[in-house]
Design a protein around this motif. Structure first.
Motif, PDB file in Angstrom:
ATOM      1  N   CYS A   1       1.029   1.724  -5.583  1.00 34.35           N
ATOM      2  CA  CYS A   1       0.956   1.860  -4.358  1.00 34.35           C
ATOM      3  C   CYS A   1      -0.048   1.281  -3.150  1.00 34.35           C
ATOM      4  N   SER A   2      -1.764   1.081  -3.951  1.00 36.63           N
ATOM      5  CA  SER A   2      -2.390   0.171  -2.856  1.00 36.63           C
ATOM      6  C   SER A   2      -2.167  -1.065  -2.521  1.00 36.63           C
ATOM      7  N   ARG A   3      -1.988  -2.316  -3.155  1.00 37.81           N
ATOM      8  CA  ARG A   3      -1.556  -3.276  -2.444  1.00 37.81           C
ATOM      9  C   ARG A   3      -0.870  -3.684  -1.825  1.00 37.81           C
ATOM     10  N   ARG A   4      -1.233  -4.745  -1.100  1.00 32.45           N
ATOM     11  CA  ARG A   4      -0.182  -4.420   0.397  1.00 32.45           C
ATOM     12  C   ARG A   4      -0.656  -5.763   0.587  1.00 32.45           C
ATOM     13  N   SER A   5       0.644  -6.655   1.604  1.00 37.49           N
ATOM     14  CA  SER A   5       0.363  -7.724   1.590  1.00 37.49           C
ATOM     15  C   SER A   5      -0.729  -7.978   2.910  1.00 37.49           C
ATOM     16  N   CYS A   6      -1.207  -8.601   2.305  1.00 35.82           N
ATOM     17  CA  CYS A   6      -2.621  -9.065   3.211  1.00 35.82           C
ATOM     18  C   CYS A   6      -2.238 -10.386   5.120  1.00 35.82           C
ATOM     19  N   ARG A   7      -1.927  -9.770   5.876  1.00 34.96           N
ATOM     20  CA  ARG A   7      -1.895 -11.092   6.911  1.00 34.96           C
ATOM     21  C   ARG A   7      -2.821 -11.194   7.750  1.00 34.96           C
ATOM     22  N   HIS A   8      -4.481 -11.018   7.122  1.00 37.52           N
ATOM     23  CA  HIS A   8      -5.683 -11.232   7.824  1.00 37.52           C
ATOM     24  C   HIS A   8      -6.559 -11.086   6.877  1.00 37.52           C
TER      25      HIS A   8
END
Ligand code: FMN
Length: 306
Positions: free
Chosen positions: A101-108
């Protein structure tokens, strides 16, 4: 005498004849002969998948499988307890759920390079994903510097510039649609506006809207022979995304890169990827330059219990 199929070797001196290997073999190529397990030679109808179930199940360590590389369990950036984890034991669901649930797509991303050893360890875990008929025909192409990622980005941008030019042509779109090819029209309606904006931002603001400034990238492809190449690649990618989070790395799948490389095969050639391979997933990778305060929800999925 050692019993050997094309891939399985059973040492009769160690085999106790317990049949554990026979029970788990998905291809039914193992049998008991005079109290010892035997592997039948590969035939058209029964072929060893080299899945390793028999080797994993044998209490005596009597089974070896050709081509299974034990070094893949040797990681350089962390140590792993190599003992098999039974279902429901040892690891908490809470811990895994929090990771998922903590993984997010990173865009920075920060510009700190991603260590090659980390990328190698990510790939070692990626290949523990399941693959259709255990074909494991995946390939991993690692771009380890920002300049390499930028160069690929330029080739992909050039592809989308050409595509947008075609999509802007009303007559071309509609005449293709008339003969049943609605792809360009679909692209124009659904993707063209955002791709156009993204490319303008790349040019005017020097903003990397494709790879989000990532200093590294892993392209996951397949070599010929895979039965479910896309699924295999995305499952391998799933392992990478979750493991990367535990390593302090951010990731983002980049579908636009995959679409461009699929349409314009010269892009993979520039990277030295053989023509016979197809890229199915692109994972942008780097140390994140963004933080979050909380875990958010998801849309309610359709669930049926029948
Ligand atoms: C197959 C696939 C392709 C994707 N392509 C892109 C992409 O090209 N660019 C991007 O920024 N994100 C891309 N994403 C990331 C999704 O936008 C993201 O997973 C979604 O918004 C959910 O957010 P989360 O990953 O943070 O949970 C892609 C995701 C998937 C599964």
């Amino acid at each position: 005498m050692l019993s050997t199929s094309a891939s399985v070797t059973i040492d009769p001196a160690r085999c106790s004849g317990c049949g554990a290997c026979i029970r788990v073999c998905p291809s039914d190529i193992l049998s008991l002969e005079n109290g010892t397990a035997r592997a039948a030679p590969d035939t058209h109808t029964a072929r060893c998948l080299q899945c390793g179930h028999c080797m994993a199940a044998c209490p005596e360590g009597a089974v070896t499988i050709l081509d299974l590389d034990p070094d893949l369990q040797d990681f350089s950036t962390f140590t792993m307890d190599p003992v098999w984890l039974p279902p429901g034991k040892g690891l908490s669901t809470q811990g895994l759920a929090r990771l998922i649930c903590s993984r997010r797509s990173c865009r920075h991303y920060s510009q700190a390079p991603v260590e090659r050893e980390r990328m190698a360890d990510l790939i070692k875990l990626a290949v523990f994903a399941p693959s259709g008929t255990n074909s494991q025909a995946w390939t991993f192409t690692c771009l380890t510097s920002r300049s390499e990622v930028l160069a690929l980005g330029l080739s992909i941008k050039a592809f989308f510039e050409r595509l947008n030019k075609r999509a802007e042509n009303f007559l071309l779109r509609k005449s293709l649609a008339l003969v049943g090819n609605k792809t360009l029209d679909h692209y124009f309606t659904n993707y063209y506006p955002s791709v156009k904006t993204a490319m303008e931002q790349m040019e005017k603001e020097n903003r990397d809207r494709l790879f989000h400034g990532a200093p590294a990238l892993i392209l996951i492809g397949s070599s010929p022979g895979a039965t479910c190449p896309k699924e295999d690649a995305l499952l391998a990618a799933g392992n990478i995304l979750l493991t990367a989070h535990t390593m302090g790395l951010g990731t983002c799948l980049i579908g636009y890169a995959v679409a461009a490389m699929d349409e314009d095969r010269s892009i993979q050639k520039e990277l030295g990827i053989p023509e016979s391979e197809t890229i199915h997933a692109a994972v942008a990778l780097g140390y994140p330059d963004e933080t979050y305060q909380r875990i958010t929800g998801r849309k309610n999925p359709t669930i049926r219990f029948c």
